[in-house]
Write a protein that holds these residues in place. Structure first.
Motif, PDB file in Angstrom:
ATOM      1  N   LYS A   2       0.839  -1.195   0.000  1.00 48.33           N
ATOM      2  CA  LYS A   2       0.000   0.000   0.000  1.00 48.33           C
ATOM      3  C   LYS A   2       0.879   1.252   0.000  1.00 48.33           C
ATOM      4  CE  LYS A   2      -3.182   2.519   2.991  1.00 48.33           C
ATOM      5  NZ  LYS A   2      -3.774   2.554   4.327  1.00 48.33           N
ATOM      6  N   PRO A   3       0.686   2.180  -0.950  1.00 45.07           N
ATOM      7  CA  PRO A   3       1.505   3.386  -1.006  1.00 45.07           C
ATOM      8  C   PRO A   3       1.044   4.410   0.018  1.00 45.07           C
ATOM      9  CG  PRO A   3      -0.146   3.472  -2.723  1.00 45.07           C
ATOM     10  CD  PRO A   3      -0.287   2.123  -2.051  1.00 45.07           C
ATOM     11  N   VAL A   4       1.891   5.436   0.229  1.00 45.46           N
ATOM     12  CA  VAL A   4       1.481   6.559   1.063  1.00 45.46           C
ATOM     13  C   VAL A   4       0.209   7.160   0.472  1.00 45.46           C
ATOM     14  CG1 VAL A   4       2.119   8.861   1.866  1.00 45.46           C
ATOM     15  CG2 VAL A   4       3.850   7.056   1.767  1.00 45.46           C
ATOM     16  N   HIS A   5      -0.781   7.396   1.319  1.00 47.44           N
ATOM     17  CA  HIS A   5      -2.049   7.924   0.831  1.00 47.44           C
ATOM     18  C   HIS A   5      -1.851   9.341   0.305  1.00 47.44           C
ATOM     19  CE1 HIS A   5      -6.200   8.642   0.238  1.00 47.44           C
ATOM     20  NE2 HIS A   5      -6.383   9.374   1.315  1.00 47.44           N
ATOM     21  N   ILE A   6      -2.278   9.569  -0.927  1.00 47.61           N
ATOM     22  CA  ILE A   6      -2.170  10.887  -1.533  1.00 47.61           C
ATOM     23  C   ILE A   6      -3.560  11.494  -1.627  1.00 47.61           C
ATOM     24  CG2 ILE A   6      -1.469  12.202  -3.560  1.00 47.61           C
ATOM     25  CD1 ILE A   6       0.512  10.003  -4.210  1.00 47.61           C
ATOM     26  N   ALA A 237      20.652  10.590  -1.627  1.00 47.19           N
ATOM     27  CA  ALA A 237      20.460   9.671  -0.499  1.00 47.19           C
ATOM     28  C   ALA A 237      19.274  10.095   0.355  1.00 47.19           C
ATOM     29  CB  ALA A 237      21.730   9.619   0.347  1.00 47.19           C
ATOM     30  N   GLY A 238      19.108  11.400   0.544  1.00 51.39           N
ATOM     31  CA  GLY A 238      17.998  11.897   1.346  1.00 51.39           C
ATOM     32  C   GLY A 238      16.652  11.560   0.749  1.00 51.39           C
ATOM     33  N   ARG A 239      16.578  11.604  -0.575  1.00 52.04           N
ATOM     34  CA  ARG A 239      15.304  11.266  -1.229  1.00 52.04           C
ATOM     35  C   ARG A 239      14.996   9.780  -1.065  1.00 52.04           C
ATOM     36  NH1 ARG A 239      11.182  10.191  -1.972  1.00 52.04           N
ATOM     37  NH2 ARG A 239       9.673  10.664  -3.644  1.00 52.04           N
ATOM     38  N   ILE A 240      16.027   8.945  -1.164  1.00 47.28           N
ATOM     39  CA  ILE A 240      15.832   7.508  -0.971  1.00 47.28           C
ATOM     40  C   ILE A 240      15.398   7.221   0.461  1.00 47.28           C
ATOM     41  CG2 ILE A 240      16.971   5.254  -1.008  1.00 47.28           C
ATOM     42  CD1 ILE A 240      18.946   6.536  -3.081  1.00 47.28           C
ATOM     43  N   VAL A 241      16.071   7.853   1.413  1.00 48.82           N
ATOM     44  CA  VAL A 241      15.739   7.643   2.829  1.00 48.82           C
ATOM     45  C   VAL A 241      14.319   8.103   3.120  1.00 48.82           C
ATOM     46  CG1 VAL A 241      16.237   8.450   5.166  1.00 48.82           C
ATOM     47  CG2 VAL A 241      18.099   7.686   3.686  1.00 48.82           C
ATOM     48  N   LEU A 242      13.925   9.240   2.564  1.00 54.71           N
ATOM     49  CA  LEU A 242      12.574   9.745   2.796  1.00 54.71           C
ATOM     50  C   LEU A 242      11.531   8.747   2.318  1.00 54.71           C
ATOM     51  CD1 LEU A 242      10.553  11.931   3.589  1.00 54.71           C
ATOM     52  CD2 LEU A 242      10.932  13.003   1.356  1.00 54.71           C
ATOM     53  N   GLU A 243      11.742   8.174   1.144  1.00 57.46           N
ATOM     54  CA  GLU A 243      10.796   7.189   0.618  1.00 57.46           C
ATOM     55  C   GLU A 243      10.769   5.950   1.517  1.00 57.46           C
ATOM     56  OE1 GLU A 243       7.762   6.457  -2.055  1.00 57.46           O
ATOM     57  OE2 GLU A 243       9.026   8.250  -1.834  1.00 57.46           O
ATOM     58  N   ALA A 244      11.955   5.543   1.981  1.00 58.18           N
ATOM     59  CA  ALA A 244      12.027   4.389   2.882  1.00 58.18           C
ATOM     60  C   ALA A 244      11.287   4.678   4.184  1.00 58.18           C
ATOM     61  CB  ALA A 244      13.484   4.048   3.170  1.00 58.18           C
ATOM     62  N   ALA A 249       7.113   3.678   8.019  1.00 57.89           N
ATOM     63  CA  ALA A 249       6.148   4.242   8.964  1.00 57.89           C
ATOM     64  C   ALA A 249       4.749   3.700   8.728  1.00 57.89           C
ATOM     65  CB  ALA A 249       6.142   5.768   8.851  1.00 57.89           C
ATOM     66  N   LEU A 250       4.420   3.446   7.477  1.00 52.03           N
ATOM     67  CA  LEU A 250       3.072   2.999   7.161  1.00 52.03           C
ATOM     68  C   LEU A 250       2.903   1.488   7.241  1.00 52.03           C
ATOM     69  CD1 LEU A 250       2.091   5.295   4.185  1.00 52.03           C
ATOM     70  CD2 LEU A 250       1.285   5.397   6.521  1.00 52.03           C
ATOM     71  N   HIS A 251       3.951   0.743   6.903  1.00 53.28           N
ATOM     72  CA  HIS A 251       3.788  -0.701   6.782  1.00 53.28           C
ATOM     73  C   HIS A 251       4.425  -1.481   7.922  1.00 53.28           C
ATOM     74  CE1 HIS A 251       2.332   0.555   2.968  1.00 53.28           C
ATOM     75  NE2 HIS A 251       3.525   0.959   2.565  1.00 53.28           N
ATOM     76  N   ALA A 284      14.631  -0.258  13.792  1.00 53.89           N
ATOM     77  CA  ALA A 284      14.576   0.667  14.928  1.00 53.89           C
ATOM     78  C   ALA A 284      13.690   1.863  14.611  1.00 53.89           C
ATOM     79  CB  ALA A 284      15.979   1.133  15.301  1.00 53.89           C
ATOM     80  N   PHE A 285      13.791   2.357  13.370  1.00 53.59           N
ATOM     81  CA  PHE A 285      12.932   3.478  12.967  1.00 53.59           C
ATOM     82  C   PHE A 285      11.462   3.076  13.017  1.00 53.59           C
ATOM     83  CE2 PHE A 285      10.383   5.540   9.719  1.00 53.59           C
ATOM     84  CZ  PHE A 285      10.566   6.878  10.012  1.00 53.59           C
ATOM     85  N   ALA A 286      11.148   1.921  12.442  1.00 56.66           N
ATOM     86  CA  ALA A 286       9.767   1.456  12.418  1.00 56.66           C
ATOM     87  C   ALA A 286       9.222   1.277  13.823  1.00 56.66           C
ATOM     88  CB  ALA A 286       9.662   0.135  11.642  1.00 56.66           C
TER      89      ALA A 286
END
Length: 292
Positions: A2-6, A237-244, A249-251, A284-286
């Motif tokens: 499931k993607p981030v809800h837009i 790298a920041g864009r990749i991390v943001l997507e991760a 956070a959602l899954h 750890a983030f999750a």
């Protein structure tokens, strides 16, 4: 997965106003709060003024304080959610890019410092005099939005433009000279960001983006350092991390699949990359996000 809800602006349909929406923050929270229970993004430009209450507003996984006088601007695609006190009051409006730029043809939205890029500071904290002025603009936008008077759209656009101009003056003074003195750098950096958005899953090398822009890697790093204080590789790298972070956070699970989705077949390598850029492992983030 499931993607981030837009959220799309069409979900806030108001008769005669398919590309602009305005509301009090109280009504917005009462009618749309279910959409803000977890991080989500929008396909429109968003402005929010808090006149009462407190809490936190998380934008792209960075926390900002909510208090009277907090004025936020979000670009399309940015992820956010908030935790607000029950007495929160204020105003909110959002609109499409075409709504504004079709009228102000010589004034792009990304010419305003808060809309330069996703790396722009999204909030300014207003003193009482500035808060009074900002409240006036938000009220007039809302009044025109709900009216049936002639020239309604013209009036809304004029008030939005006035707010954006004044907000540019309210933002930190050190932002403006940089933008004015390096306008060519900003244009190149925006092009760089647009390319990243298209290719970050498949291509991580800064040299690829420099070639696409027909400039040297050294010059790309100079532009990136000048605008953000970071080299080009860190922006990618920041864009990749943001997507991760959005996915984690959602899954909150299936980390290997998230890594593969972002172009990493070796999960161990992805985990090290994530930790090097955030200071914590994906798990750890999750876990930390789940406990918020």
């Amino acid at each position: 997965m499931k993607p981030v809800h837009i959220l799309k602006i069409s979900e806030f349909r108001h008769e005669g106003s398919e590309d602009i929406h305005a509301n009090t923050l109280e009504n917005h929270l009462a009618t749309r709060h279910k959409d803000i229970a977890e991080p989500h993004s929008h396909n429109f430009y968003l402005a929010i003024l808090f006149t009462k209450g407190h809490g936190r507003h998380e934008i792209d996984f960075t926390d900002y304080e909510v208090k009277p006088g907090a004025l936020f601007f979000l670009n399309p695609g940015q992820t956010h959610y908030w935790e607000l006190s029950a007495d929160t009051e204020g105003y909110i409006f959002f609109h499409t890019r075409d709504f504004f730029e079709a009228w102000f043809t010589a004034n792009e939205l990304r010419s305003f410092p808060f809309f330069y890029s996703i790396h722009s500071k999204p909030v300014v904290y207003l003193n009482q005099e500035a808060l009074t002025e900002a409240t006036h603009y938000f009220k007039k936008i809302l009044e025109e939005f709900i009216t049936e008077k002639a020239w309604k759209k013209n009036a809304i656009l004029c008030y939005i433009n006035l707010l954006y101009v004044q907000a540019t003056r309210w933002f930190d003074e050190d932002i403006l000279p940089i933008a004015e003195n390096n306008n060519g750098y900003y244009q190149r950096f925006r092009q760089f960001e647009d390319l990243i958005e298209t290719h970050f899953v498949s291509v991580k090398s800064p040299g690829f983006y420099a070639d696409k822009l027909a400039i040297t890697l050294r010059h790309l790093n100079r532009i990136s350092q000048n605008i953000t204080g970071k080299p080009a590789g860190d922006i990618i790298a920041g864009r990749i991390v943001l997507e991760a972070q959005k996915e984690l956070a959602l899954h909150r699970g299936n980390f290997k699949k998230i890594a593969e989705m972002l172009g990493y077949e070796d999960y161990a390598y992805f985990s090290r990359f994530f930790k090097n850029n955030t200071g914590e492992t994906p798990s750890a983030f999750a876990k930390r996000y789940t406990n918020k």
